[in-house]
Motif scaffolding. Sequence first.
Motif, PDB file in Angstrom:
ATOM      1  N   ALA A 108       0.851  -1.190   0.000  1.00 58.04           N
ATOM      2  CA  ALA A 108       0.000   0.000   0.000  1.00 58.04           C
ATOM      3  C   ALA A 108       0.888   1.241   0.000  1.00 58.04           C
ATOM      4  CB  ALA A 108      -0.901   0.016   1.232  1.00 58.04           C
ATOM      5  N   PRO A 109       0.511   2.284  -0.758  1.00 56.53           N
ATOM      6  CA  PRO A 109       1.358   3.490  -0.852  1.00 56.53           C
ATOM      7  C   PRO A 109       1.623   4.128   0.510  1.00 56.53           C
ATOM      8  CG  PRO A 109      -0.441   3.564  -2.459  1.00 56.53           C
ATOM      9  CD  PRO A 109      -0.689   2.371  -1.607  1.00 56.53           C
ATOM     10  N   ASP A 110       0.626   4.027   1.413  1.00 51.12           N
ATOM     11  CA  ASP A 110       0.821   4.640   2.738  1.00 51.12           C
ATOM     12  C   ASP A 110       1.241   3.602   3.784  1.00 51.12           C
ATOM     13  OD1 ASP A 110      -1.530   3.265   2.678  1.00 51.12           O
ATOM     14  OD2 ASP A 110      -2.712   4.781   3.731  1.00 51.12           O
ATOM     15  N   GLY A 111       1.849   2.503   3.315  1.00 48.96           N
ATOM     16  CA  GLY A 111       2.200   1.395   4.215  1.00 48.96           C
ATOM     17  C   GLY A 111       3.059   1.818   5.396  1.00 48.96           C
ATOM     18  N   ASP A 112       4.067   2.654   5.155  1.00 52.58           N
ATOM     19  CA  ASP A 112       4.958   3.045   6.244  1.00 52.58           C
ATOM     20  C   ASP A 112       4.207   3.816   7.327  1.00 52.58           C
ATOM     21  OD1 ASP A 112       7.248   1.840   5.596  1.00 52.58           O
ATOM     22  OD2 ASP A 112       8.172   3.575   4.591  1.00 52.58           O
ATOM     23  N   ARG A 113       3.207   4.579   6.889  1.00 54.79           N
ATOM     24  CA  ARG A 113       2.467   5.386   7.855  1.00 54.79           C
ATOM     25  C   ARG A 113       1.504   4.524   8.702  1.00 54.79           C
ATOM     26  NH1 ARG A 113      -2.266   7.902   7.777  1.00 54.79           N
ATOM     27  NH2 ARG A 113      -2.668   7.426   5.584  1.00 54.79           N
ATOM     28  N   ILE A 114       0.892   3.521   8.084  1.00 56.94           N
ATOM     29  CA  ILE A 114      -0.162   2.772   8.792  1.00 56.94           C
ATOM     30  C   ILE A 114       0.309   1.462   9.427  1.00 56.94           C
ATOM     31  CG2 ILE A 114      -1.989   3.743   7.342  1.00 56.94           C
ATOM     32  CD1 ILE A 114      -2.056   1.088   5.810  1.00 56.94           C
ATOM     33  N   LYS A 115       1.530   1.038   9.127  1.00 59.27           N
ATOM     34  CA  LYS A 115       1.938  -0.295   9.587  1.00 59.27           C
ATOM     35  C   LYS A 115       1.930  -0.407  11.122  1.00 59.27           C
ATOM     36  CE  LYS A 115       6.900   0.637   9.457  1.00 59.27           C
ATOM     37  NZ  LYS A 115       8.132   0.519   8.681  1.00 59.27           N
TER      38      LYS A 115
END
Length: 420
Positions: A108-115
């Motif tokens: 997901a493009p926002d993976g780092d933010r939501i992981k």
Amino acid sequence: MMKREDNELLVRVGPGTAMGNLFRRFWLPVMLASELSEPDGEPVRLRILGEEFVAFRDTDGRIGILDAYCTHRRAHLIWGRNENYGLRCAYHGWKFDVDGNCVDLPNAPDGDRIKGNMKTRAYPVLQRGGLIWGYFGPAELQPEPPAAELFEVGDSHRHISKIVVEGNYLQFAEGDIDSSHVSFLHSSLDKSALPGSRVSAFAFQDTSPRWTVKPTDYGLMLAAQRDGGPEHYHWRVNQWLFPFATMVASPEDAPFITNVRVPIDDEHTMQFRIWTQIDRPLTAVDRDNAAAGVIFPEMIPGTFTPVANRSNNYLIDREEQRKRTFTGIKAIPIQDLAVTQEQGPGWIADRSLEKLTSSDTAIVAMRKRLLDAAKALQQGIEPPEAGTPRAYRVRPIDTLLPRNAVVEEAMRPLTVRHVA
Ligand code: FES
Ligand SMILES: [Fe+2]
């Protein structure tokens, strides 16, 4: 006679059951340490108390036990890649470390933010006594690590095997503490021990033991008294360690057996059969005995299934049974398996149908202890045994005592060690 609802309460171990909750108050051995020997090695599928988990050893050798199903869309993590400090799900690449943190979310493009919000459940783990243990209960009630001596000695003091079979755990546990079956199930027709086995001759000469069953902090002391000649009684003192293990005495300074029975689910059980010599390493003779196929059964290579199993009638040899041994079945644990695996349809015994005698005193005491503890926990009373691991520093013993000995006084220094 046991009420049917009490039987149900004793045998059911899944999430939310009374007995399942009780087991979840204790550290449970879940696999051999050798099953996870390599950092970044293959993950291992676990089923414990009717729930699915996955275990792995990371790059630093730390062990993780995680819920089996990925937090994303529930793929089983067993198919994942164990690489660089985490287990990466094979479906979309999410990666979890041994503490359950989602450390990479690459699809997901926002993976780092939501992981950081995608943590999965990780369970406390420890390695001890050649075993990997997990704790599956409430975090705030996590007990001290197990402290029985046999889990503290080095690998050289121990031979250990794991056996996975169909059958409810309680049947097998009852067999472990049932001293009276030894005189029959495990005997030769000439009233001697089976070749390669380690059972005192007295157990075959006096087939109706008298019981002293003593409740203790760790479980039960189970002393079977038999005739031991004109001046003595023979005492075989086994120790039942609440809620799942039995130490079985051996004569003449031989290693002793401990059977640990962990429920996989209501119909399947994992057995760890551990042969321990506390005070010295096993000898070459001990190792030869362990390899002879009598004390430990031969296993199908690469599995935890015995070669002799129900599908082949435990390889019973009727000619051997007619002429030489009570069962015609070779290995002692397989003799036990044959009579305990199928005590009822569907792998679960219905104890409301039994006819018990005084020979079953120990079994009645064990059931009562488990039942009382499960019912107490339903009322919010925690099992005290989980808080007293050092009380488990006891040994089984096989010995002769003068007929006039006061048994409990004579036993105590022989069986209880270093209790703080
Ligand atoms: S199901 Fe595991 S990453 Fe999608
Ligand atoms: Fe047995």
